[in-house]
Design an enzyme around this catalytic site. Structure first.
Site, PDB file in Angstrom:
ATOM      1  N   ASP A  28      35.226 -24.219  37.399  1.00  0.00           N
ATOM      2  CA  ASP A  28      34.772 -23.279  36.357  1.00  0.00           C
ATOM      3  C   ASP A  28      35.795 -23.271  35.225  1.00  0.00           C
ATOM      4  O   ASP A  28      36.978 -22.985  35.439  1.00  0.00           O
ATOM      5  CB  ASP A  28      34.636 -21.882  36.988  1.00  0.00           C
ATOM      6  CG  ASP A  28      34.043 -20.854  36.041  1.00  0.00           C
ATOM      7  OD1 ASP A  28      33.912 -21.137  34.834  1.00  0.00           O
ATOM      8  OD2 ASP A  28      33.711 -19.759  36.520  1.00  0.00           O
ATOM      9  N   ASP A 122      29.625 -24.732  32.004  1.00  0.00           N
ATOM     10  CA  ASP A 122      31.055 -24.801  32.333  1.00  0.00           C
ATOM     11  C   ASP A 122      31.346 -24.670  33.817  1.00  0.00           C
ATOM     12  O   ASP A 122      32.490 -24.480  34.195  1.00  0.00           O
ATOM     13  CB  ASP A 122      31.830 -23.737  31.537  1.00  0.00           C
ATOM     14  CG  ASP A 122      31.907 -22.402  32.246  1.00  0.00           C
ATOM     15  OD1 ASP A 122      30.896 -21.999  32.851  1.00  0.00           O
ATOM     16  OD2 ASP A 122      32.970 -21.785  32.205  1.00  0.00           O
ATOM     17  N   GLU A 123      30.326 -24.776  34.636  1.00  0.00           N
ATOM     18  CA  GLU A 123      30.510 -24.437  36.044  1.00  0.00           C
ATOM     19  C   GLU A 123      29.689 -25.374  36.927  1.00  0.00           C
ATOM     20  O   GLU A 123      28.533 -25.650  36.613  1.00  0.00           O
ATOM     21  CB  GLU A 123      29.991 -23.007  36.212  1.00  0.00           C
ATOM     22  CG  GLU A 123      30.422 -22.270  37.405  1.00  0.00           C
ATOM     23  CD  GLU A 123      29.701 -20.914  37.465  1.00  0.00           C
ATOM     24  OE1 GLU A 123      29.436 -20.490  38.573  1.00  0.00           O
ATOM     25  OE2 GLU A 123      29.404 -20.301  36.421  1.00  0.00           O
TER      26      GLU A 123
HETATM   27  N1  DCP Z   1      28.442 -16.752  28.427  1.00  0.00           N
HETATM   28  C1  DCP Z   1      27.581 -16.076  27.561  1.00  0.00           C
HETATM   29  N2  DCP Z   1      27.155 -14.815  27.872  1.00  0.00           N
HETATM   30  C2  DCP Z   1      27.558 -14.219  29.028  1.00  0.00           C
HETATM   31  C3  DCP Z   1      28.417 -14.890  29.917  1.00  0.00           C
HETATM   32  C4  DCP Z   1      28.849 -16.168  29.577  1.00  0.00           C
HETATM   33  O1  DCP Z   1      27.205 -16.620  26.522  1.00  0.00           O
HETATM   34  N3  DCP Z   1      27.133 -12.990  29.317  1.00  0.00           N
HETATM   35  C5  DCP Z   1      28.922 -18.098  28.037  1.00  0.00           C
HETATM   36  C6  DCP Z   1      30.243 -18.023  27.359  1.00  0.00           C
HETATM   37  C7  DCP Z   1      31.232 -18.510  28.382  1.00  0.00           C
HETATM   38  C8  DCP Z   1      30.406 -19.462  29.223  1.00  0.00           C
HETATM   39  O2  DCP Z   1      29.080 -18.942  29.169  1.00  0.00           O
HETATM   40  O3  DCP Z   1      32.348 -19.145  27.776  1.00  0.00           O
HETATM   41  C9  DCP Z   1      30.887 -19.565  30.647  1.00  0.00           C
HETATM   42  O4  DCP Z   1      30.779 -18.330  31.317  1.00  0.00           O
HETATM   43  P1  DCP Z   1      31.833 -17.837  32.370  1.00  0.00           P
HETATM   44  O5  DCP Z   1      31.229 -16.681  33.089  1.00  0.00           O
HETATM   45  O6  DCP Z   1      32.336 -18.985  33.188  1.00  0.00           O
HETATM   46  O7  DCP Z   1      33.019 -17.247  31.474  1.00  0.00           O
HETATM   47  P2  DCP Z   1      34.201 -17.972  30.742  1.00  0.00           P
HETATM   48  O8  DCP Z   1      34.246 -19.432  31.052  1.00  0.00           O
HETATM   49  O9  DCP Z   1      34.144 -17.647  29.290  1.00  0.00           O
HETATM   50  O10 DCP Z   1      35.470 -17.246  31.334  1.00  0.00           O
HETATM   51  P3  DCP Z   1      36.125 -17.384  32.793  1.00  0.00           P
HETATM   52  O11 DCP Z   1      37.520 -17.867  32.545  1.00  0.00           O
HETATM   53  O12 DCP Z   1      36.093 -16.006  33.355  1.00  0.00           O
HETATM   54  O13 DCP Z   1      35.287 -18.370  33.569  1.00  0.00           O
HETATM   55 MG    MG Z   2      34.107 -20.129  33.010  1.00  0.00          MG
END
Ligand code: DCP
Ligand code: MG
Length: 374
Positions: A28, A122-123
């Protein structure tokens, strides 16, 4: 992000613990959209950054770790975020760039196995029990993947290693950002027991509230409940809760999975009250959705119309056709009819969305290359 995969938890799958030990990795990316923006614009580095709309009605898609210190998180209204952190820098999302990075990451993962289940851009989960490099230790694969991602994309990823998907995901969260954590079979049950219930993947805010009412606050509390009790209160998903409380999750890593629904939605600058205005507003939504269908060869049998009101209440109305929705006109007709069924609107409409589910590939597309990712 995804609760979709929980619906794949059929009873047979959760009831029969498999004997063969698997090696699962969950990868992730850290603060994905924000990290890409910080990478591409040095002015943003080490600063609190939110990706999303800065407007009155915008929401935060994600926030850099610097911004998270101020309590800013995904889905928070931008105005709230700005109030919590006045120096917060808003950046507009660049989805094409995120998709491109996602492709690069998939390329790296594919060097180790073809059993990859992407969950979002991203996952992804990987089953590396058997792997292309015949590396026996999954932790080493996870380390290599993180190093390769860093070199090739300039971004950091966190990884979790364990013997099932549920624990691998928990593990990747455990040392975020830029972390690696392993949950061994020996550690699994105890790790789950200490976990607060809202950290469980698949337990959203509503379920969490319900569990707390039933005095289930931790993994240990969940483990103390019988299968019958959990099924009585939570239905089919009750069996999944019963087993994950014991660190058991036999859901396979499903490569090549086709998403279960295809949808798009738009939040409006001003709330809509008239059906004619909503009909107009639906046009670009329908265009985009139908374009996706045309480009991917995916068709759906069920149309869901989503309406979010000014007070954030959400209602959905669905209708299925006997075969598949065959044209954009048919999609528009059904969507409008569903919308009509909730008119007159009891309050202003803030967002409209249309989704197709019960998806299948058009025969022509099936014969050619399978399009699995949208
Ligand atoms: N995303 C979005 N709306 C949300 C949640 C996520 O548009 N409610 C998008 C933005 C994030 C991406 O999806 O960058 C990936 O989601 P993640 O939950 O993996 O969050 P992040 O990668 O940003 O942070 P983390 O370091 O907690 O994984
Ligand atoms: Mg993420």
């Amino acid at each position: 992000m995804s609760t979709q995969d929980l619906s794949e938890t059929d009873d047979a799958n959760v009831r029969l613990p498999m004997t063969r030990q698997r090696k699962i990795i969950h990868v992730d990316m850290d603060a994905f959209y924000a990290a890409v923006e910080q990478r591409d614009n040095p002015d943003l580095r080490d600063k609190p950054v939110a990706v999303g709309g800065a407007s009155q009605r915008g929401v935060v898609a994600t926030a850099s770790y610097e911004a998270r210190k101020f309590g800013i998180h995904s889905a928070m209204p931008s105005v709230t975020a700005q109030r919590k952190c006045p120096e917060l820098i808003f950046v507009k999302p660049r989805f094409d760039v995120y998709r491109e990075v996602s492709r690069q990451i998939r390329g790296i993962l594919a060097q180790y196995t073809d059993v990859i289940e992407p969950v979002s851009l991203d996952e992804a989960y990987l089953d590396v029990t058997e792997n292309k490099r015949t590396i026996p230790v999954a932790t080493r694969i996870a380390e290599e993947i993180r190093a390769n991602i860093r070199v090739e994309t300039g971004l950091t990823a966190s990884a979790g290693v364990s013997y099932n998907k549920f624990l691998a995901k928990l593990a990747s969260d455990h040392r975020k950002p830029d972390g690696l954590f392993v949950i061994t079979p020996k550690m699994g049950p105890a790790f789950v027991e200490t976990l607060p219930i809202d950290k469980f993947h698949g337990v959203g805010p509503a379920t969490s509230t319900k569990m707390k009412r039933l005095e289930i606050a931790t993994g240990a509390d969940l483990k103390a409940q019988s299968l019958a009790f959990l099924q009585a209160h939570f239905g089919k998903i009750g069996a999944y809760y019963y087993w994950i409380a014991r660190g058991i999750d036999n859901r396979p890593v499903c490569p090549d999975r086709i998403r279960k629904s295809l949808g798009t939605e738009t939040t409006f600058f001003t709330d809509l009250t008239e059906l004619s205005a909503m009909h107009n507003a639906l046009q670009p939504i329908l265009d985009k959705l139908w374009h996706c269908c045309a480009a991917s060869g995916i068709r759906g049998r069920t149309v869901t119309q989503k309406v979010k009101f000014a007070d954030f209440q959400i209602i959905t109305r669905s209708r299925s056709v006997s075969l598949v929705v065959a044209s954009r006109d048919e999609l528009e007709w059904i969507s409008l009819d569903l919308l009509r069924s909730v008119m007159p609107a009891p309050k202003g409409v803030r967002l409209l969305g249309v989704a197709l589910s019960n998806l299948r590939l058009r025969p022509a597309a099936q014969a050619g290359q399978m399009i699995l990712e949208l």
